[in-house]
Design a protein around this motif. Sequence first.
Motif, PDB file in Angstrom:
ATOM      1  N   PHE A 156       1.225  -1.138  -0.055  1.00  0.00           N
ATOM      2  CA  PHE A 156       0.139  -0.070  -0.225  1.00  0.00           C
ATOM      3  C   PHE A 156       0.709   1.367  -0.061  1.00  0.00           C
ATOM      4  N   MET A 157       0.387   2.635  -0.684  1.00  0.00           N
ATOM      5  CA  MET A 157       0.810   3.536  -0.108  1.00  0.00           C
ATOM      6  C   MET A 157       1.121   3.896   0.835  1.00  0.00           C
ATOM      7  N   ALA A 158       1.902   5.103   1.572  1.00  0.00           N
ATOM      8  CA  ALA A 158       2.658   5.353   2.159  1.00  0.00           C
ATOM      9  C   ALA A 158       3.881   6.332   2.332  1.00  0.00           C
ATOM     10  N   ASP A 159       3.325   7.088   2.939  1.00  0.00           N
ATOM     11  CA  ASP A 159       4.631   8.433   2.601  1.00  0.00           C
ATOM     12  C   ASP A 159       5.742   8.636   1.372  1.00  0.00           C
ATOM     13  N   ASP A 160       4.953   8.108   0.368  1.00  0.00           N
ATOM     14  CA  ASP A 160       5.208   8.155  -0.913  1.00  0.00           C
ATOM     15  C   ASP A 160       5.649   7.095  -1.289  1.00  0.00           C
ATOM     16  N   ARG A 161       5.824   6.075  -0.879  1.00  0.00           N
ATOM     17  CA  ARG A 161       6.325   4.976  -0.813  1.00  0.00           C
ATOM     18  C   ARG A 161       5.391   3.658  -1.280  1.00  0.00           C
ATOM     19  N   ARG A 162       5.640   2.715  -1.878  1.00  0.00           N
ATOM     20  CA  ARG A 162       4.930   1.772  -1.460  1.00  0.00           C
ATOM     21  C   ARG A 162       5.347   0.619  -0.093  1.00  0.00           C
ATOM     22  N   ARG A 163       4.600   0.164   0.601  1.00  0.00           N
ATOM     23  CA  ARG A 163       5.132  -0.338   1.480  1.00  0.00           C
ATOM     24  C   ARG A 163       4.523  -1.810   1.832  1.00  0.00           C
ATOM     25  N   PRO A 164       5.037  -3.001   2.115  1.00  0.00           N
ATOM     26  CA  PRO A 164       4.326  -4.231   2.720  1.00  0.00           C
ATOM     27  C   PRO A 164       2.916  -4.782   3.234  1.00  0.00           C
ATOM     28  N   THR A 165       2.197  -5.570   3.487  1.00  0.00           N
ATOM     29  CA  THR A 165       1.151  -5.262   4.114  1.00  0.00           C
ATOM     30  C   THR A 165       0.931  -6.324   5.131  1.00  0.00           C
ATOM     31  N   ARG A 166       0.281  -6.596   6.226  1.00  0.00           N
ATOM     32  CA  ARG A 166       0.233  -7.508   6.888  1.00  0.00           C
ATOM     33  C   ARG A 166       0.341  -8.964   6.336  1.00  0.00           C
ATOM     34  N   GLY A 167       0.154  -9.397   5.318  1.00  0.00           N
ATOM     35  CA  GLY A 167       0.504 -10.710   4.407  1.00  0.00           C
ATOM     36  C   GLY A 167      -0.265 -12.024   5.477  1.00  0.00           C
ATOM     37  N   CYS A 168       0.576 -12.651   4.985  1.00  0.00           N
ATOM     38  CA  CYS A 168       0.260 -14.065   4.971  1.00  0.00           C
ATOM     39  C   CYS A 168       0.806 -15.166   6.128  1.00  0.00           C
ATOM     40  N   TRP A 169       0.231 -15.841   7.215  1.00  0.00           N
ATOM     41  CA  TRP A 169       1.097 -17.013   7.890  1.00  0.00           C
ATOM     42  C   TRP A 169       0.483 -18.152   7.719  1.00  0.00           C
ATOM     43  N   ASP A 170      -0.378 -18.482   7.566  1.00  0.00           N
ATOM     44  CA  ASP A 170      -1.003 -19.578   7.472  1.00  0.00           C
ATOM     45  C   ASP A 170      -0.849 -20.863   6.881  1.00  0.00           C
ATOM     46  N   ARG A 171      -0.238 -20.682   6.000  1.00  0.00           N
ATOM     47  CA  ARG A 171       0.905 -21.928   5.261  1.00  0.00           C
ATOM     48  C   ARG A 171       1.954 -22.623   5.905  1.00  0.00           C
ATOM     49  N   THR A 172       2.718 -24.194   6.405  1.00  0.00           N
ATOM     50  CA  THR A 172       4.056 -24.567   6.634  1.00  0.00           C
ATOM     51  C   THR A 172       4.380 -24.518   5.082  1.00  0.00           C
ATOM     52  N   ALA A 173       5.787 -24.468   5.687  1.00  0.00           N
ATOM     53  CA  ALA A 173       6.464 -24.397   4.255  1.00  0.00           C
ATOM     54  C   ALA A 173       6.736 -26.152   3.633  1.00  0.00           C
ATOM     55  N   GLY A 174       6.355 -27.090   3.398  1.00  0.00           N
ATOM     56  CA  GLY A 174       6.507 -28.231   3.183  1.00  0.00           C
ATOM     57  C   GLY A 174       4.993 -28.063   2.530  1.00  0.00           C
ATOM     58  N   GLN A 175       3.575 -27.195   2.479  1.00  0.00           N
ATOM     59  CA  GLN A 175       2.437 -27.113   2.178  1.00  0.00           C
ATOM     60  C   GLN A 175       2.916 -26.103   1.000  1.00  0.00           C
ATOM     61  N   LEU A 176       3.315 -25.225   1.211  1.00  0.00           N
ATOM     62  CA  LEU A 176       4.157 -24.404   0.271  1.00  0.00           C
ATOM     63  C   LEU A 176       5.097 -25.298  -0.530  1.00  0.00           C
ATOM     64  N   ILE A 177       5.921 -25.436  -0.647  1.00  0.00           N
ATOM     65  CA  ILE A 177       6.683 -27.312  -1.156  1.00  0.00           C
ATOM     66  C   ILE A 177       5.429 -27.787  -2.106  1.00  0.00           C
ATOM     67  N   GLY A 209       1.578 -19.326  13.126  1.00  0.00           N
ATOM     68  CA  GLY A 209       0.654 -19.009  12.210  1.00  0.00           C
ATOM     69  C   GLY A 209      -0.698 -18.605  12.589  1.00  0.00           C
ATOM     70  N   THR A 210       0.046 -17.550  13.395  1.00  0.00           N
ATOM     71  CA  THR A 210      -1.193 -16.500  14.483  1.00  0.00           C
ATOM     72  C   THR A 210      -0.872 -14.874  13.361  1.00  0.00           C
ATOM     73  N   GLY A 211       0.150 -14.896  12.693  1.00  0.00           N
ATOM     74  CA  GLY A 211       1.029 -13.752  12.491  1.00  0.00           C
ATOM     75  C   GLY A 211       2.068 -13.287  12.638  1.00  0.00           C
ATOM     76  N   ARG A 212       2.831 -12.301  12.031  1.00  0.00           N
ATOM     77  CA  ARG A 212       3.993 -12.127  12.065  1.00  0.00           C
ATOM     78  C   ARG A 212       4.475 -10.714  12.871  1.00  0.00           C
ATOM     79  N   LYS A 213       4.962 -10.969  13.613  1.00  0.00           N
ATOM     80  CA  LYS A 213       5.000  -9.665  14.395  1.00  0.00           C
ATOM     81  C   LYS A 213       5.712 -10.742  15.856  1.00  0.00           C
ATOM     82  N   ASP A 214       6.811 -10.122  16.292  1.00  0.00           N
ATOM     83  CA  ASP A 214       7.932 -10.837  17.248  1.00  0.00           C
ATOM     84  C   ASP A 214       7.881 -12.046  17.652  1.00  0.00           C
ATOM     85  N   ALA A 215       6.409 -11.266  18.053  1.00  0.00           N
ATOM     86  CA  ALA A 215       5.701 -12.456  19.604  1.00  0.00           C
ATOM     87  C   ALA A 215       5.322 -13.470  18.695  1.00  0.00           C
ATOM     88  N   ASN A 216       4.818 -13.707  17.224  1.00  0.00           N
ATOM     89  CA  ASN A 216       4.931 -14.848  16.514  1.00  0.00           C
ATOM     90  C   ASN A 216       5.878 -15.991  16.092  1.00  0.00           C
TER      91      ASN A 216
END
Length: 744
Positions: A156-177, A209-216
């Motif tokens: 999304f646009m913020a401060d004249d540049r594109r920044r990442p959204t919250r994103g996804c975190w519900d799949r494992t590496a095995g599922q993605l592969i 699997g519930t978020g992508r903050k430091d606590a996750n």
Amino acid sequence: MEHENDLKEALEFLSPSALTYDEWVAVGMALKDGGLPVTVWEQWSTRDAGRYHKGECVKKWESFHGGGGSPVTVSSIFQMAYSHGWSGPAGHALDWNDDIAAGPGAQPEGRVVDPRWVEAHELALPEQWDPADQLKRYLRALFEADEYVAYVTESFMADDRRRPTRGCWDRTAGQLIAELDQCGGDLGKVVGDCDPEVGAWICFNPVDGTGRKDANITAYRYALVECDNMELGKQQAIIKQLELPCAALVYSGGKSVHAIVKVDAPDYTEYRKRVDYLYAACQKNGLTIDQQNRNPSRLSRMPGIPRGDKKQVLLETNIGKSCWDEWVDWLEAETDDLPDTENLAADWEHLPPLADPLIFGVLRKGHKMLLAGPSKAGKSFALIELCISIAEGKPWLGQFNCAQGKVLYINLELDRASCLHRFKDVYAALGLAPENLANIDIWNLRGASVPMDKLAPKLIRRAQKKGYMAVVLDPIYKVITGDENSADQMAKFCNQFDLVCRALDCAVIYCHHHSKGAQGGKRSMDRASGSGVFARDPDAMLDMTELVPTDAIRQQLHNKAACRVIKAMLDKRGHADAYGPDDALSRTRMLAIAKENLGLADLRAIDAEVAAAEKKADGMTAWRIEGTLREFARFDPVNLWFDYPVHKPDSGLLEDLQPDGDVKGFAARGAEKRWGSREKLAKNKSVELSTAYESCTMDGKVTVYAMAEYMGLKPDTVRRRLKADGGYWIDGTDVGRKEPGSDG
């Protein structure tokens, strides 16, 4: 402003993204203090598009007023650049304030890579582009199959540049592969479509699997190393030369290469410590790290994704050392600059020769010596005497023979004229012909001295080819770095002397002052002010303590002074045969002889000269030097008189005196308990002399030898005690009691 080009070069080297907020503000304050316009700060700040906000620099700039106890100056920018690996301005001539390496090819502490000599190579981009394979290889290198992976493909646009959204975190590496295996090369089917001008991001540590903050974050496995202010190929070359334990190396599609480094921390606290260590090592070796990348949930670039006209590419996996511990061990081994161990059996039959003595029985060439003492002990004069003794190859203090050679005297306290006059005065007082003045160099640094860690490399550079046998620093309080009571800081300070010794292959000799208070109750090595490191670091420590002469000793000095004056006058008038050796020891006898042979004018001259000689004798102070030696056996204490401007050996008058002690000390209390107070001890000695004298009178004439036999002492000891007591006359070996009021 002066050195403006150098400042701009330093600023160009610094990346705003590699600095903390406080450091960024300090740059602005420094630029304003240096008289540069706000546009310089603003233009430089735009290089960090993620944190730059239009108008913020101008707003901050107006709040900078300078002043205060520690104003931020342009020097702060140079210091920041140096700490981030800058090597200094190109073509810059060395001046007094510059640091240089301690020796040819030496690297700054903690550095294994010199970025100035790193050759940049083209990035090894894949010839065939397979986006799905790029991401699969990345996932296999960083994650277990059952670990959840967080990623972001939308922005999304913020401060004249594109920044990442919250994103996804519900799949494992095995599922993605598994899904990537079935996507036919279309990543969008697996992770979703992204803006090709912006690219996509991925979190390099697994999440819950519930978020992508430091606590996750579920495992503090990796840290991101990113540098965006040098050529891409040079970034990659430094990362490889540093042997960073990288799980993956990714080209961001922009200005940087992302190194996903294995830190393998057990918890968040340890993760922070390891990242600090990692970033510090990178900074020292020329990688100016983006400081925003410290947190474990930080996003890096996802390989296999286009970004503008370039691509985000997985360059390599599992390079460098295999793990964090192996890398730390390697780095510490590469940077500790310590010699290898030696096996004694290999050297037993071929031991290296010991260094030759510089001061015989005290100090070897290439070693360190400390002269400690209180104020007014004449320490500086003693060091000047030592310089002259080495230059001329003569005994020092009348006691210690010296090897002959060149010496450098670093004068940190006196103005140039005073220092030069002192050398000439000491030469004259010692009665030495200045035949080897070329052996003495003087470096006058009053008003220009710098801390020892800065002075050492400058000294080495200047003295490298001079062939000095000794370097004398007087005094060291002018160059001390840190708190003199801190063992750790003083150990680092004293290490600078070792650096000079090794680099110049010469002895380093310096003086330091005593701590406050009475010193007699302390061991000689514990009298120097500050940390005990001062006394324990040098190979030889000579300590000077003051002795307080008794009235009887002062009387003996007056007697000797008078005898010298009268003898000189008799000799001058041709009456040298009018007195004998025993007569020359008695003031009374010499005066009687003078009255028989000299006229009234000469007798008046004698009176005036004797008064002057007695006054000079009263100005003499008494000192005892004790040695704590590493290479030689301890010598007997040396007693001296400081007869300005030189120290002269004592003839035995001072032997029975003791320095003033601190009676509160344990040792002093114990001695007093065993032997009684000093006054009582002196009284007992007087009684002992009287008893011995009275006993010997029964045999007729009393002699030194008879009293020595009665007291069970050596004749010289009895002679010294009789002189110190002051109540007896000695004529050769004969002893008698003085008449009341008699002086000879």
